[in-house]
Design an enzyme around this catalytic site. Structure first.
Site, PDB file in Angstrom:
ATOM      1  N   ASN A  18     -62.622  55.697  26.560  1.00 20.34           N
ATOM      2  CA  ASN A  18     -61.784  54.964  27.518  1.00 20.34           C
ATOM      3  C   ASN A  18     -60.591  55.831  27.901  1.00 20.34           C
ATOM      4  O   ASN A  18     -59.978  56.472  27.039  1.00 20.34           O
ATOM      5  CB  ASN A  18     -61.293  53.691  26.790  1.00 20.34           C
ATOM      6  CG  ASN A  18     -60.564  52.714  27.662  1.00 20.34           C
ATOM      7  OD1 ASN A  18     -61.078  52.306  28.704  1.00 20.34           O
ATOM      8  ND2 ASN A  18     -59.370  52.308  27.238  1.00 20.34           N
ATOM      9  N   ASP A  27     -54.633  46.446  36.064  1.00 16.46           N
ATOM     10  CA  ASP A  27     -53.450  45.769  36.614  1.00 16.46           C
ATOM     11  C   ASP A  27     -52.919  46.636  37.750  1.00 16.46           C
ATOM     12  O   ASP A  27     -53.205  47.831  37.817  1.00 16.46           O
ATOM     13  CB  ASP A  27     -52.366  45.438  35.574  1.00 16.46           C
ATOM     14  CG  ASP A  27     -52.016  46.554  34.631  1.00 16.46           C
ATOM     15  OD1 ASP A  27     -52.073  47.736  35.037  1.00 16.46           O
ATOM     16  OD2 ASP A  27     -51.664  46.264  33.467  1.00 16.46           O
ATOM     17  N   GLU A  30     -58.291  57.483  25.295  1.00 15.82           N
ATOM     18  CA  GLU A  30     -57.372  58.420  25.951  1.00 15.82           C
ATOM     19  C   GLU A  30     -57.399  59.825  25.340  1.00 15.82           C
ATOM     20  O   GLU A  30     -56.373  60.339  24.896  1.00 15.82           O
ATOM     21  CB  GLU A  30     -55.958  57.824  25.962  1.00 15.82           C
ATOM     22  CG  GLU A  30     -55.932  56.509  26.723  1.00 15.82           C
ATOM     23  CD  GLU A  30     -54.577  55.791  26.720  1.00 15.82           C
ATOM     24  OE1 GLU A  30     -53.603  56.364  26.212  1.00 15.82           O
ATOM     25  OE2 GLU A  30     -54.526  54.668  27.242  1.00 15.82           O
ATOM     26  N   HIS A  57     -54.941  51.167  35.464  1.00 20.38           N
ATOM     27  CA  HIS A  57     -53.550  50.719  35.596  1.00 20.38           C
ATOM     28  C   HIS A  57     -53.017  51.346  36.885  1.00 20.38           C
ATOM     29  O   HIS A  57     -52.539  52.487  36.892  1.00 20.38           O
ATOM     30  CB  HIS A  57     -52.710  51.187  34.400  1.00 20.38           C
ATOM     31  CG  HIS A  57     -53.128  50.569  33.108  1.00 20.38           C
ATOM     32  ND1 HIS A  57     -52.949  49.235  32.835  1.00 20.38           N
ATOM     33  CD2 HIS A  57     -53.736  51.100  32.019  1.00 20.38           C
ATOM     34  CE1 HIS A  57     -53.411  48.964  31.626  1.00 20.38           C
ATOM     35  NE2 HIS A  57     -53.901  50.074  31.109  1.00 20.38           N
ATOM     36  N   GLU A  64     -58.908  47.887  31.911  1.00 22.19           N
ATOM     37  CA  GLU A  64     -57.507  47.478  31.704  1.00 22.19           C
ATOM     38  C   GLU A  64     -56.793  47.270  33.041  1.00 22.19           C
ATOM     39  O   GLU A  64     -55.639  47.673  33.225  1.00 22.19           O
ATOM     40  CB  GLU A  64     -56.761  48.531  30.875  1.00 22.19           C
ATOM     41  CG  GLU A  64     -57.415  48.841  29.543  1.00 22.19           C
ATOM     42  CD  GLU A  64     -56.618  49.809  28.677  1.00 22.19           C
ATOM     43  OE1 GLU A  64     -55.427  50.050  28.953  1.00 22.19           O
ATOM     44  OE2 GLU A  64     -57.200  50.342  27.707  1.00 22.19           O
TER      45      GLU A  64
HETATM   46  O1  G3I Z   1     -45.896  45.195  16.170  1.00 20.03           O
HETATM   47  C1  G3I Z   1     -44.542  45.534  16.450  1.00 20.03           C
HETATM   48  C2  G3I Z   1     -43.621  44.526  15.867  1.00 20.03           C
HETATM   49  O2  G3I Z   1     -43.739  44.562  14.475  1.00 20.03           O
HETATM   50  C3  G3I Z   1     -42.196  44.846  16.316  1.00 20.03           C
HETATM   51  O3  G3I Z   1     -41.340  43.853  15.863  1.00 20.03           O
HETATM   52  C4  G3I Z   1     -42.102  44.911  17.832  1.00 20.03           C
HETATM   53  C5  G3I Z   1     -40.723  45.290  18.317  1.00 20.03           C
HETATM   54  O4  G3I Z   1     -40.770  45.914  19.576  1.00 20.03           O
HETATM   55  O5  G3I Z   1     -43.004  45.891  18.277  1.00 20.03           O
HETATM   56  C6  G3I Z   1     -44.343  45.578  17.943  1.00 20.03           C
HETATM   57  O6  G3I Z   1     -45.163  46.575  18.405  1.00 20.03           O
HETATM   58  C7  G3I Z   1     -45.386  46.581  19.811  1.00 20.03           C
HETATM   59  C8  G3I Z   1     -46.857  46.388  20.056  1.00 20.03           C
HETATM   60  O7  G3I Z   1     -47.157  46.544  21.420  1.00 20.03           O
HETATM   61  C9  G3I Z   1     -47.353  45.020  19.597  1.00 20.03           C
HETATM   62  O8  G3I Z   1     -46.683  44.023  20.290  1.00 20.03           O
HETATM   63  C10 G3I Z   1     -44.918  47.922  20.345  1.00 20.03           C
HETATM   64  O9  G3I Z   1     -43.506  48.018  20.252  1.00 20.03           O
HETATM   65  C11 G3I Z   1     -45.361  48.078  21.778  1.00 20.03           C
HETATM   66  O10 G3I Z   1     -45.104  49.413  22.195  1.00 20.03           O
HETATM   67  C12 G3I Z   1     -46.852  47.836  21.894  1.00 20.03           C
HETATM   68  O11 G3I Z   1     -47.213  47.989  23.246  1.00 20.03           O
HETATM   69  C13 G3I Z   1     -48.603  48.080  23.501  1.00 20.03           C
HETATM   70  C14 G3I Z   1     -48.951  49.479  23.983  1.00 20.03           C
HETATM   71  O12 G3I Z   1     -50.336  49.526  24.316  1.00 20.03           O
HETATM   72  C15 G3I Z   1     -48.688  50.534  22.929  1.00 20.03           C
HETATM   73  O13 G3I Z   1     -49.129  51.780  23.351  1.00 20.03           O
HETATM   74  C16 G3I Z   1     -48.929  47.069  24.587  1.00 20.03           C
HETATM   75  O14 G3I Z   1     -48.751  45.754  24.074  1.00 20.03           O
HETATM   76  C17 G3I Z   1     -50.377  47.243  25.048  1.00 20.03           C
HETATM   77  O15 G3I Z   1     -50.599  46.464  26.183  1.00 20.03           O
HETATM   78  C18 G3I Z   1     -50.616  48.696  25.411  1.00 20.03           C
HETATM   79  O16 G3I Z   1     -51.981  48.830  25.746  1.00 20.03           O
HETATM   80  C19 G3I Z   1     -52.398  50.142  26.171  1.00 20.03           C
HETATM   81  C20 G3I Z   1     -53.835  50.313  25.729  1.00 20.03           C
HETATM   82  O17 G3I Z   1     -53.956  50.093  24.345  1.00 20.03           O
HETATM   83  C21 G3I Z   1     -54.366  51.698  26.103  1.00 20.03           C
HETATM   84  N1  G3I Z   1     -54.197  51.958  27.518  1.00 20.03           N
HETATM   85  C22 G3I Z   1     -52.838  51.754  28.031  1.00 20.03           C
HETATM   86  C23 G3I Z   1     -52.344  50.355  27.697  1.00 20.03           C
HETATM   87  C24 G3I Z   1     -50.970  50.106  28.290  1.00 20.03           C
HETATM   88  O18 G3I Z   1     -50.015  50.943  27.712  1.00 20.03           O
END
Ligand code: G3I
Length: 357
Positions: free
Chosen positions: A212, A278, A171, A248, A276
């Site tokens: 990406n 969806d 990004e 997305h 990615e």
């Molecule tokens: O790891 C912490 C954990 O310690 C904590 O307890 C918990 C509480 O909310 O949060 C956890 O972190 C989360 C992380 O995912 C792991 O589960 C974050 O809050 C959450 O924001 C994060 O979301 C991810 C997101 O990227 C972050 O930007 C999504 O799972 C993931 O699907 C998403 O993927 C991105 C791609 O990398 C790039 N393109 C867009 C795509 C969708 O946003």
């Protein structure tokens, strides 16, 4: 024993009441259990390979693998999925939470699963402005120090996970086609992209190196900016092998220029992948929305099928049960081809039809 009999009768009665009265009925305009199901018996990864693609794959994350055996079993079926992407396990905050302290545990679990299943790995990702530990994002490192920190991160992570396809830079653009502000761009300047790709190539000459991004799936200023960047990288001999189209999408809004844009990218001498996918809808689901979603999935997969150098399609979690969408977009969801009960939806039929087109 008697208690169990009473209990189980009660549960059966509850289930009957739920199925009889709670589910909206056929013809009501809302969704029914029957209408939700896919009808295809073909297998998505088998269909992808028959179409000349390397894989149909899914993102996955460690908590779901740990807690949900049924989810893991479906993901492990390599007739359905030929490729895995780590949703979070290989990002910087997961792999180098403290400077110089690398933790590969979660990523290793996903790689081991892919190897056991005979599935390809896409690594995701090494250099991105998000999900950075504060020691990187708030460090105030000077130019030379951040270059060294970034190169060390890229080479250590990609050196550990050799032989993969990698989203090296994630990004990098704003929607207007300018380079996005992040600690790497602000400190190092645009050459952070060159330096990251070069470090990746040096760490693993066999890895496929991707940039990406999202909102580059149809013609527009952001897609043009990506094409210009890749063209410039290639003209200067900076290693770049592929462009990842995140995809997305919003229901009914798959770009009509998707195939043309893929062709414009591959004309630059790189491969492309849908990385990615969806397709989210405003809830609640209806039969009409599910039918539109089936068409949308088919259109995306058809575009990849039609472009020789589109190597594969990855969904960003195969099931609505674990989608990132509802927590990010209030009131939206059901974006994936399997539902929250791990049953295939009409969208799955769209995927099969797309690979058959
Ligand atoms: O790891 C912490 C954990 O310690 C904590 O307890 C918990 C509480 O909310 O949060 C956890 O972190 C989360 C992380 O995912 C792991 O589960 C974050 O809050 C959450 O924001 C994060 O979301 C991810 C997101 O990227 C972050 O930007 C999504 O799972 C993931 O699907 C998403 O993927 C991105 C791609 O990398 C790039 N393109 C867009 C795509 C969708 O946003």
């Amino acid at each position: 024993m008697k208690v169990f009999v009473v209990h189980s009768t009660f549960v059966s009665l509850l289930a009957w009441i739920t199925l009889t009265f709670a589910l909206p009925q056929a013809g009501s305009g809302t969704v029914t259990a029957k209408a939700r199901a896919a009808t295809s018996t073909a297998r998505s990864n088998t269909a992808a390979k028959a179409a000349g693609k390397l894989y149909f794959g899914s993102a996955t994350d460690n908590p779901f693998l740990d807690e949900d055996a049924t989810y893991k079993a479906i993901l492990s079926d390599n007739t359905l999925f030929g490729q895995l992407s780590p949703e979070n396990a290989m990002k910087w905050d997961a792999t180098e939470p403290e400077q110089g302290v690398f933790t590969f545990t979660n990523g290793d679990v996903i790689v081991a699963l892919a190897q056991a299943n005979g599935q390809i790995m896409r690594g995701h990702n090494t250099v991105w402005g998000s999900q950075l530990p504060s020691w990187v994002s708030d460090s105030g490192f000077d130019n030379a120090t951040l270059i060294s920190v970034m190169q060390n991160h890229v080479s250590t992570v990609i050196g550990h996970y050799k032989g993969q396809i990698w989203d090296v830079v994630n990004e990098p653009f704003n929607d207007d086609g300018t380079l996005a502000s992040n600690v790497f761009f602000e400190t190092i300047g645009p050459t952070y992209i060159d330096l990251a790709l070069q470090a990746a190539r040096a760490a693993d000459p066999d890895a496929k190196l991707y940039i990406n991004d999202f909102n580059i799936e149809g013609e527009g200023v952001k897609a043009t900016a990506m094409a210009n960047l890749v063209s410039d990288l290639k003209s200067r001999g900076i290693p770049i092998d592929g462009i990842g189209l995140e995809s997305h999408f919003i229901l009914g809004e798959v770009p009509t220029t998707l195939q043309a844009q893929m062709e414009a990218f591959t004309a630059l001498g790189v491969e492309v992948a849908v990385t990615e996918l969806d397709i989210r809808m405003t809830l609640p689901e209806t039969d009409a929305l599910l039918a539109q979603q089936q068409t949308d999935f088919q259109n995306v997969v058809s575009a990849c099928t039609a472009v020789a150098d589109c190597v594969g399609v990855t969904v960003w979690e195969y099931t609505d049960k674990y989608s990132w969408v509802p927590s990010t977009f209030a009131g939206q969801g059901d974006a994936d081809p399997w539902d929250e009960n791990l049953e295939m939806k009409p969208a799955y039929d769209g995927i099969i039809a797309g690979f058959s087109s």
